[in-house]
Design a protein around this motif. Structure first.
Motif, PDB file in Angstrom:
ATOM      1  N   TYR A  42       0.770  -1.226   0.063  1.00 35.31           N
ATOM      2  CA  TYR A  42       0.111  -0.055  -0.107  1.00 35.31           C
ATOM      3  C   TYR A  42       0.805   1.040  -0.048  1.00 35.31           C
ATOM      4  CZ  TYR A  42      -4.750   1.823   1.051  1.00 35.31           C
ATOM      5  OH  TYR A  42      -5.872   2.697   0.980  1.00 35.31           O
ATOM      6  N   TYR A  43       0.579   2.256  -0.910  1.00 32.92           N
ATOM      7  CA  TYR A  43       1.465   3.245  -1.230  1.00 32.92           C
ATOM      8  C   TYR A  43       0.926   4.740  -1.186  1.00 32.92           C
ATOM      9  CZ  TYR A  43       5.113  -0.217  -2.193  1.00 32.92           C
ATOM     10  OH  TYR A  43       6.024  -1.378  -2.574  1.00 32.92           O
ATOM     11  N   THR A  44       1.409   5.754  -0.458  1.00 32.69           N
ATOM     12  CA  THR A  44       1.087   6.889  -0.998  1.00 32.69           C
ATOM     13  C   THR A  44       1.253   7.282  -2.348  1.00 32.69           C
ATOM     14  OG1 THR A  44       1.109   9.193  -0.388  1.00 32.69           O
ATOM     15  CG2 THR A  44       3.056   7.990   0.030  1.00 32.69           C
ATOM     16  N   SER A  45       0.509   8.106  -3.244  1.00 33.62           N
ATOM     17  CA  SER A  45       0.696   8.231  -4.283  1.00 33.62           C
ATOM     18  C   SER A  45       1.584   9.478  -4.744  1.00 33.62           C
ATOM     19  CB  SER A  45      -0.737   8.710  -5.185  1.00 33.62           C
ATOM     20  OG  SER A  45      -1.243   9.893  -4.623  1.00 33.62           O
ATOM     21  N   ASP A  46       1.660  10.431  -3.476  1.00 30.18           N
ATOM     22  CA  ASP A  46       2.658  11.647  -3.500  1.00 30.18           C
ATOM     23  C   ASP A  46       3.125  11.876  -2.167  1.00 30.18           C
ATOM     24  OD1 ASP A  46       1.681  13.120  -6.101  1.00 30.18           O
ATOM     25  OD2 ASP A  46       0.064  12.134  -5.583  1.00 30.18           O
ATOM     26  N   ALA A  47       4.496  11.889  -2.125  1.00 30.14           N
ATOM     27  CA  ALA A  47       5.197  12.145  -1.000  1.00 30.14           C
ATOM     28  C   ALA A  47       5.784  13.543  -0.866  1.00 30.14           C
ATOM     29  CB  ALA A  47       5.913  11.144  -0.553  1.00 30.14           C
ATOM     30  N   PRO A  48       5.953  14.241   0.539  1.00 31.21           N
ATOM     31  CA  PRO A  48       5.575  13.709   1.765  1.00 31.21           C
ATOM     32  C   PRO A  48       4.422  14.232   2.184  1.00 31.21           C
ATOM     33  CG  PRO A  48       7.496  15.140   1.941  1.00 31.21           C
ATOM     34  CD  PRO A  48       7.082  15.243   0.266  1.00 31.21           C
ATOM     35  N   CYS A  49       4.410  14.813   3.479  1.00 31.40           N
ATOM     36  CA  CYS A  49       3.098  15.220   4.183  1.00 31.40           C
ATOM     37  C   CYS A  49       1.868  15.819   3.406  1.00 31.40           C
ATOM     38  CB  CYS A  49       3.392  15.933   5.318  1.00 31.40           C
ATOM     39  SG  CYS A  49       5.143  15.460   6.036  1.00 31.40           S
ATOM     40  N   HIS A 277       3.097   8.671   4.940  1.00 26.22           N
ATOM     41  CA  HIS A 277       4.232   8.270   4.369  1.00 26.22           C
ATOM     42  C   HIS A 277       4.993   7.397   5.445  1.00 26.22           C
ATOM     43  CE1 HIS A 277       6.288  11.507   6.612  1.00 26.22           C
ATOM     44  NE2 HIS A 277       5.350  12.338   6.108  1.00 26.22           N
ATOM     45  N   GLY A 278       6.338   6.705   5.068  1.00 29.22           N
ATOM     46  CA  GLY A 278       7.000   6.309   5.848  1.00 29.22           C
ATOM     47  C   GLY A 278       8.060   6.927   6.393  1.00 29.22           C
ATOM     48  N   GLU A 279       9.240   6.436   6.712  1.00 27.03           N
ATOM     49  CA  GLU A 279      10.429   7.048   7.313  1.00 27.03           C
ATOM     50  C   GLU A 279      11.762   6.356   6.877  1.00 27.03           C
ATOM     51  OE1 GLU A 279      10.140   9.986   8.615  1.00 27.03           O
ATOM     52  OE2 GLU A 279      11.408  10.129  10.556  1.00 27.03           O
ATOM     53  N   ASN A 280      12.480   6.717   5.908  1.00 30.51           N
ATOM     54  CA  ASN A 280      13.750   6.025   5.596  1.00 30.51           C
ATOM     55  C   ASN A 280      14.693   6.054   6.951  1.00 30.51           C
ATOM     56  OD1 ASN A 280      12.662   6.694   2.985  1.00 30.51           O
ATOM     57  ND2 ASN A 280      14.762   6.236   2.171  1.00 30.51           N
ATOM     58  N   GLN A 281      15.081   4.830   7.211  1.00 32.13           N
ATOM     59  CA  GLN A 281      15.946   4.399   8.245  1.00 32.13           C
ATOM     60  C   GLN A 281      17.213   3.557   7.605  1.00 32.13           C
ATOM     61  OE1 GLN A 281      16.035   5.553  11.086  1.00 32.13           O
ATOM     62  NE2 GLN A 281      13.920   6.019  11.354  1.00 32.13           N
ATOM     63  N   GLY A 282      17.898   4.270   6.563  1.00 30.68           N
ATOM     64  CA  GLY A 282      19.060   3.765   6.072  1.00 30.68           C
ATOM     65  C   GLY A 282      18.841   3.711   4.643  1.00 30.68           C
ATOM     66  N   GLY A 296      11.166   3.169   1.220  1.00 34.81           N
ATOM     67  CA  GLY A 296      11.010   3.547   2.710  1.00 34.81           C
ATOM     68  C   GLY A 296      10.222   4.829   2.904  1.00 34.81           C
ATOM     69  N   THR A 297      10.173   5.620   2.079  1.00 35.40           N
ATOM     70  CA  THR A 297       9.323   6.827   2.136  1.00 35.40           C
ATOM     71  C   THR A 297       7.849   6.465   1.847  1.00 35.40           C
ATOM     72  OG1 THR A 297      11.139   8.507   2.035  1.00 35.40           O
ATOM     73  CG2 THR A 297       8.817   9.233   1.196  1.00 35.40           C
ATOM     74  N   CYS A 298       7.469   6.016   0.734  1.00 38.95           N
ATOM     75  CA  CYS A 298       6.069   5.845   0.105  1.00 38.95           C
ATOM     76  C   CYS A 298       5.404   4.700   0.343  1.00 38.95           C
ATOM     77  CB  CYS A 298       6.338   5.947  -1.334  1.00 38.95           C
ATOM     78  SG  CYS A 298       7.018   7.452  -1.952  1.00 38.95           S
ATOM     79  N   ARG A 299       5.887   3.162   0.924  1.00 37.10           N
ATOM     80  CA  ARG A 299       5.287   2.287   1.592  1.00 37.10           C
ATOM     81  C   ARG A 299       4.614   2.549   2.730  1.00 37.10           C
ATOM     82  NH1 ARG A 299       6.807  -2.889   4.072  1.00 37.10           N
ATOM     83  NH2 ARG A 299       5.083  -4.401   3.866  1.00 37.10           N
ATOM     84  N   ILE A 300       3.186   2.620   2.975  1.00 39.76           N
ATOM     85  CA  ILE A 300       2.415   2.816   4.230  1.00 39.76           C
ATOM     86  C   ILE A 300       1.767   1.819   4.765  1.00 39.76           C
ATOM     87  CG2 ILE A 300       2.550   5.384   3.691  1.00 39.76           C
ATOM     88  CD1 ILE A 300      -0.411   5.152   2.722  1.00 39.76           C
TER      89      ILE A 300
END
Length: 490
Positions: A42-49, A277-282, A296-300
């Motif tokens: 499941y993904y946001t179509s447009d990141a970020p907030c 959105h998600g949060e890159n951790q590396g 990391g950013t767009c999968r939610i």
């Protein structure tokens, strides 16, 4: 009918127990997942907030609603122009308006409209409660407002309550009283000493050397949040800081569930748990930020517990978060709005026999300008403005073999790149042909000086690179971004 929607800012799914995380971060969220449907792709179509929540509330891709960035023209929702009636489209087509059409009272507990001057975020809500800190709230400041609302309104029929929690968002802010329940847990196995050493050499904001975006400053107000990651102790501070935020938030979500149970409301309550959105951790060498159009950013997360329907199932099909509006319309027996770009997955909630989309296109224009194609096992990322990260123009990752995006296969698999570009341009042609405007807002961002969080920052960042032994990257940055150097007078 009663609906509780929990919007957990910066919540990456793989740091939740129900998505397989080894740490005990989310027992209360996990319980809901066990009673409903958990979506894994499941993904946001447009990141970020701001782009993400605008897409969610309007049911439109950013290329259609106009909001793809955090400043400038591309941070304002597009005017409907000469075709606008006495009231605008959001009165009937927004997510809260959908519940209003079904005869339900709608309430919002969130500071988000003020945080980004996104006043359209309030459209369709009967009640709005601004928790007052512009997204710097901690769960102990949000949950009392939620509990009070439930005490006053919970026994009524037909309501939808939308709640924002912010604890996974930087800077990590879980109170010291929580301690560190993860102090003895292992760190992510994929971040080996060699990987971490490579990350310390990386160039770009929110790299291991610049957790604060362009510097390594820390704040005594946020002791869990590091300024840089030079060793495994500082890596632990980063990962544990994020996870403590998740656990602190989950504890407060548990208190909300406990009150609903006490009032006899929990059994019949529809619960939707998701994120912007998600949060890159590396991933891509980025820590503590949601700055790219990657996994990391767009999968939610998306968890839906709808009593009486599918229970305890996992759906692996590809979906956008803006698919939620047509899905809710089907579940509420309402007509779809003509303006929506989403596709309903109501059949997933009614049974386990349903497919997702063939592919997704996701965008990021606030930190970098990128569009990505998610298809099969692949993620293809095309970069238009690198946000000073020196990304390759094309990046290709096999997420089945390489879920943390360590090996760019674009040079080895030009066939898959060509397939991805075909899908990207099929999507783009469809988007441009189905809107009144003839301007792609991604290019608006570039023409207006670049993504918000990169604009004007290059001169001082060059000084930091030179001071930290990474001056070798400066000539390439100058080559890629001559305009920024020219504007600075250097």
């Amino acid at each position: 009918m009663r609906v509780l929607l929990l919007d957990l800012d910066s919540m990456r799914p793989d740091h939740l127990g129900c998505y397989g995380y080894g740490r005990d971060t989310s027992p209360n969220i996990d319980r809901i997942a066990a009673e409903g449907v958990r979506f894994t792709n499941y993904y946001t179509s447009d990141a970020p907030c701001l782009p993400s929540r605008t897409a969610l509330m309007t049911g439109q891709f950013g290329i259609h609603n106009g909001v793809v960035g955090h400043s400038g023209t591309a941070a304002d929702i597009r005017s409907e122009g000469i075709g606008r009636g006495f009231r605008d489209r959001l009165v009937t087509d927004s997510m809260p308006a959908l519940f209003r059409r079904s005869g339900m009272k709608t309430a919002l507990i969130s500071p988000f409209g003020e945080r980004h001057s996104s006043w359209n975020f309030y459209a369709g809500f009967n009640e709005m409660y601004n928790t007052g800190k512009g997204g710097m709230e901690s769960a102990e400041e949000v949950s009392p407002v939620v509990l009070d609302w439930i005490e006053r309104n919970g026994d009524q029929d037909d309501w939808m309550l939308y709640v924002n929690f912010w604890d996974p968002h930087t800077p990590y802010r879980a109170p010291e009283s929580l301690g560190n329940p993860f102090a003895g847990d292992p760190l992510p196995a994929w971040i080996t000493d060699d990987v971490l050493a490579a990350h310390t050499r990386k160039v770009g904001p929110h790299s291991a050397s610049e957790i604060g975006m362009y510097d390594n400053r820390t704040s005594p107000e946020y002791p869990r949040h590091p300024g840089e990651i030079r060793n495994r102790d500082e890596l632990r501070r980063m990962i544990d800081g994020y996870d403590c935020g998740v656990r602190h938030m989950d504890d407060h979500i548990g208190a909300i569930f406990a009150l609903l149970e006490q009032k006899g409301l929990m059994d019949d309550l529809i619960v939707i748990i998701t994120a912007d959105h998600g949060e890159n951790q590396g991933e891509l060498g980025i820590y503590g930020e949601h700055a790219t159009a990657d996994q990391g950013t767009c999968r939610i997360p998306m968890i839906i517990r709808w009593p009486g329907l599918t229970k305890g199932s996992v759906h692996e099909g590809l979906h956008y978060h803006l698919d939620l509006l047509p899905t809710l319309a089907d579940m509420l027996n309402l007509e779809h709005a003509a303006s929506w770009d989403g596709a309903s997955y109501a059949d997933v909630l009614r049974s386990e026999e349903a497919d997702g989309r063939e592919y997704l296109v996701v965008s990021q224009c606030a930190h970098v300008c990128q569009r990505s194609v998610r298809f099969g096992d692949w993620l293809y990322i095309r970069t238009y403005h690198d946000g000073y990260h020196l990304f390759d123009r094309e990046m290709l990752f096999n997420l089945k073999d390489d879920p943390y995006e360590q090996r760019n296969l674009a040079q080895e698999r030009p066939d898959m790149c060509k397939e991805a570009v075909y899908l990207l341009y099929e999507w783009h042609d469809s988007m441009m042909a189905s809107m009144q405007h003839d301007v792609d807002p991604l290019w608006t961002v570039i023409k207006e000086g670049g993504p918000t969080h990169a604009k004007g920052e290059l001169p001082r960042y060059v000084e930091r690179l030179q001071a930290t032994g990474r001056g070798h990257a400066v000539p390439e940055l100058m080559k890629r971004h001559p305009r920024e150097f020219a504007d600075s007078g250097r």
